[in-house]
Write a protein that holds these residues in place. Structure first.
Motif, PDB file in Angstrom:
ATOM      1  N   GLY A   1       0.812  -1.162   0.031  1.00 54.76           N
ATOM      2  CA  GLY A   1      -0.104   0.004   0.053  1.00 54.76           C
ATOM      3  C   GLY A   1       0.817   1.281  -0.091  1.00 54.76           C
TER       4      GLY A   1
ATOM      5  N   ALA B   1       2.501  -2.897  -9.352  1.00 60.06           N
ATOM      6  CA  ALA B   1       1.242  -3.421  -9.182  1.00 60.06           C
ATOM      7  C   ALA B   1       1.210  -4.718  -8.109  1.00 60.06           C
ATOM      8  CB  ALA B   1       0.559  -3.592 -10.314  1.00 60.06           C
TER       9      ALA B   1
ATOM     10  N   ASN C   1       1.342  -4.027  -4.702  1.00 56.29           N
ATOM     11  CA  ASN C   1       0.200  -3.254  -4.249  1.00 56.29           C
ATOM     12  C   ASN C   1       0.413  -1.757  -3.851  1.00 56.29           C
ATOM     13  OD1 ASN C   1      -2.567  -3.194  -3.482  1.00 56.29           O
ATOM     14  ND2 ASN C   1      -2.284  -3.416  -1.271  1.00 56.29           N
TER      15      ASN C   1
ATOM     16  N   THR D   1       0.684   2.193  -4.593  1.00 55.83           N
ATOM     17  CA  THR D   1       0.026   3.164  -5.510  1.00 55.83           C
ATOM     18  C   THR D   1       1.115   4.084  -6.132  1.00 55.83           C
ATOM     19  OG1 THR D   1      -1.846   3.127  -4.107  1.00 55.83           O
ATOM     20  CG2 THR D   1      -1.433   5.220  -5.590  1.00 55.83           C
TER      21      THR D   1
ATOM     22  N   THR E   1      -0.474   2.621 -11.168  1.00 53.23           N
ATOM     23  CA  THR E   1      -0.845   1.474 -10.428  1.00 53.23           C
ATOM     24  C   THR E   1      -1.488   1.670  -8.967  1.00 53.23           C
ATOM     25  OG1 THR E   1       1.194   0.995  -8.903  1.00 53.23           O
ATOM     26  CG2 THR E   1       1.139   0.106 -11.371  1.00 53.23           C
ATOM     27  N   HIS E   2      -2.657   0.720  -8.843  1.00 58.37           N
ATOM     28  CA  HIS E   2      -3.440   0.876  -7.359  1.00 58.37           C
ATOM     29  C   HIS E   2      -4.096  -0.171  -7.099  1.00 58.37           C
ATOM     30  CE1 HIS E   2      -5.744   3.137  -4.288  1.00 58.37           C
ATOM     31  NE2 HIS E   2      -6.655   2.523  -4.947  1.00 58.37           N
ATOM     32  N   GLY E   3      -4.220  -0.665  -6.133  1.00 57.90           N
ATOM     33  CA  GLY E   3      -5.146  -1.788  -5.558  1.00 57.90           C
ATOM     34  C   GLY E   3      -4.670  -3.132  -6.158  1.00 57.90           C
ATOM     35  N   GLY E   4      -3.241  -2.989  -6.516  1.00 64.17           N
ATOM     36  CA  GLY E   4      -2.638  -4.465  -6.885  1.00 64.17           C
ATOM     37  C   GLY E   4      -2.801  -4.456  -8.629  1.00 64.17           C
TER      38      GLY E   4
ATOM     39  N   VAL F   1      -3.520   0.721 -13.419  1.00 63.53           N
ATOM     40  CA  VAL F   1      -4.980   1.515 -13.651  1.00 63.53           C
ATOM     41  C   VAL F   1      -4.913   2.434 -14.660  1.00 63.53           C
ATOM     42  CG1 VAL F   1      -5.895   0.908 -11.463  1.00 63.53           C
ATOM     43  CG2 VAL F   1      -4.383   2.760 -11.913  1.00 63.53           C
TER      44      VAL F   1
END
Length: 377
Positions: A90, A110, A113, A115, A365-368, A371
């Motif tokens: 995170g 990613a 995890n 961001t 990248t965000h939340g694994g 994006v």
């Protein structure tokens, strides 16, 4: 508890810049952050560890110790696999990711995890001007390109009248009149050169002429519409490129120095100068290719080298020109980062609002997952 910001040494080959300076350490602390810097971070920019400590940062020699509790990692270039593996889940990573080409780094971020934000994706809107790393670094690259050209060129730039006769001014042609090109024009003019410039964007003509240079381009209907809403150059048709190439060929043969700066986001740099163009130039002429890291504008240019052609033309392909003026490049980049972090660090707390238009445009990248729409493929 204050948000923990970590800064590690740049480990990419040839990278001399750093992500924080003592000045910006103080500003980050004022945001309510605790800053930890890896020993040796500022070496390439002539910043001793003691200066970071005096500004209020904690300096640690061990990379894992620096990253273990970090909420945010700041870098110039993307982190290495080892650095990514040391991040806590995170964590936020902010750097110039080179996300279109550094796919492995993006996937690793990613997978961890993280961001991750790519500073090169910060939108060119009024509110984000102070965060625009592409402009701050390109400005210095344009300046440095002229200095490199002057160093390689075997004659003076200004016209000089002496008792022994007159020395003619150098003729400098700048291809691409974005931030780097305009600074190259201004610097060459300050050195006394006769400067011409070209660009496919109509708005650039007035900017070029305001700096005392002559504008050279095929100004047809396609030229009048050759700019995106974001202010970038559009890819031109084959027909236009042929006409522009003909004009370039007739102009370049008369030049002493050519500086190329043309880039198209997410695509290889356009080929502006062919081997035939280079072969037509006078012995002792110099070309400096600012787009060399993205494939190059000049045929025959090589990354990290000065190539001397059979006809005696020098083609300069130095990578990372801002890194050749590292102290200033680091200072500007670090200020860009402070402004960017101001969007997510408030009173010592970390809050990432991905609905903010700047953060939304620059998150990769965000939340694994990856994006960013432009990077997913």
């Amino acid at each position: 508890m204050a948000v923990a910001i970590a800064v590690t040494r740049e480990r990419r080959e040839g990278e001399t810049r750093c992500a924080v300076t003592p000045e910006t350490v103080k500003k980050l602390i004022a945001l309510g952050a605790a800053v930890t810097v890896e020993a040796g971070t500022g070496v390439g920019s002539s910043i001793p560890d003691d200066d970071y400590a005096a500004a209020g940062a904690s300096v640690k020699p061990d990379t894992k110790a620096v990253l273990a509790t970090a909420d945010i990692l700041l870098k110039v270039r993307g982190p290495t696999a080892q650095e990514i593996s040391a991040l806590k889940p995170g964590a936020v990573v902010v750097s110039m990711l080179d996300a279109y080409r550094e796919k492995d780094t993006v996937q690793a971020l990613a997978g961890a995890n993280a961001t991750a934000f790519a500073m090169e994706f910060v939108p060119r809107i009024t509110r984000a001007q102070v965060m625009d790393v592409l402009s701050s670094q390109a400005n210095l690259a344009g300046y440095r390109a002229v200095i490199e050209a002057a160093a390689a060129y075997g004659k003076g730039f200004p016209m000089m009248m002496t008792a022994a006769g007159t020395v003619a001014a150098a003729k400098v042609f700048v291809m691409g009149a974005g931030v780097a090109g305009l600074q190259a024009i201004a610097t060459a003019r300050r050195l006394g050169a006769v400067v011409t410039a070209t660009d496919v964007r109509p708005a650039s003509k007035e900017q070029v002429e305001s700096l005392g240079a002559k504008f050279v381009a095929v100004e047809d209907e396609e030229f009048k519409a050759a700019e995106t809403a974001g202010g970038y150059a559009k890819a031109m048709s084959d027909e236009y490129q042929a006409k522009q190439a003909e004009l370039t060929a007739s102009h370049i043969v008369k030049q002493d120095v050519v500086i190329t700066t043309a880039l198209i986001p997410g695509r290889p740099a356009p080929r502006l100068v062919t081997a035939a163009h280079v072969a037509s130039m006078k012995p002792g002429s110099v070309l400096v290719d600012l787009a060399i890291d993205n494939g190059g504008n000049v045929e025959g240019a090589k990354v990290g080298e000065i190539v001397t052609t059979p006809n005696g033309v020098q083609v300069v392909g130095w990578s990372n020109l801002p890194g050749r003026i590292a102290a200033d490049a680091s200072a500007l980049y670090a200020r860009n980062l402070v402004a960017f972090l101001g969007l997510m660090v408030k009173d010592g707390a970390l809050g990432v609002d991905l609905e903010d238009e700047i953060l939304k445009a620059s998150v990769v990248t965000h939340g694994g997952a990856v994006v960013h729409e432009g990077v997913k493929g």
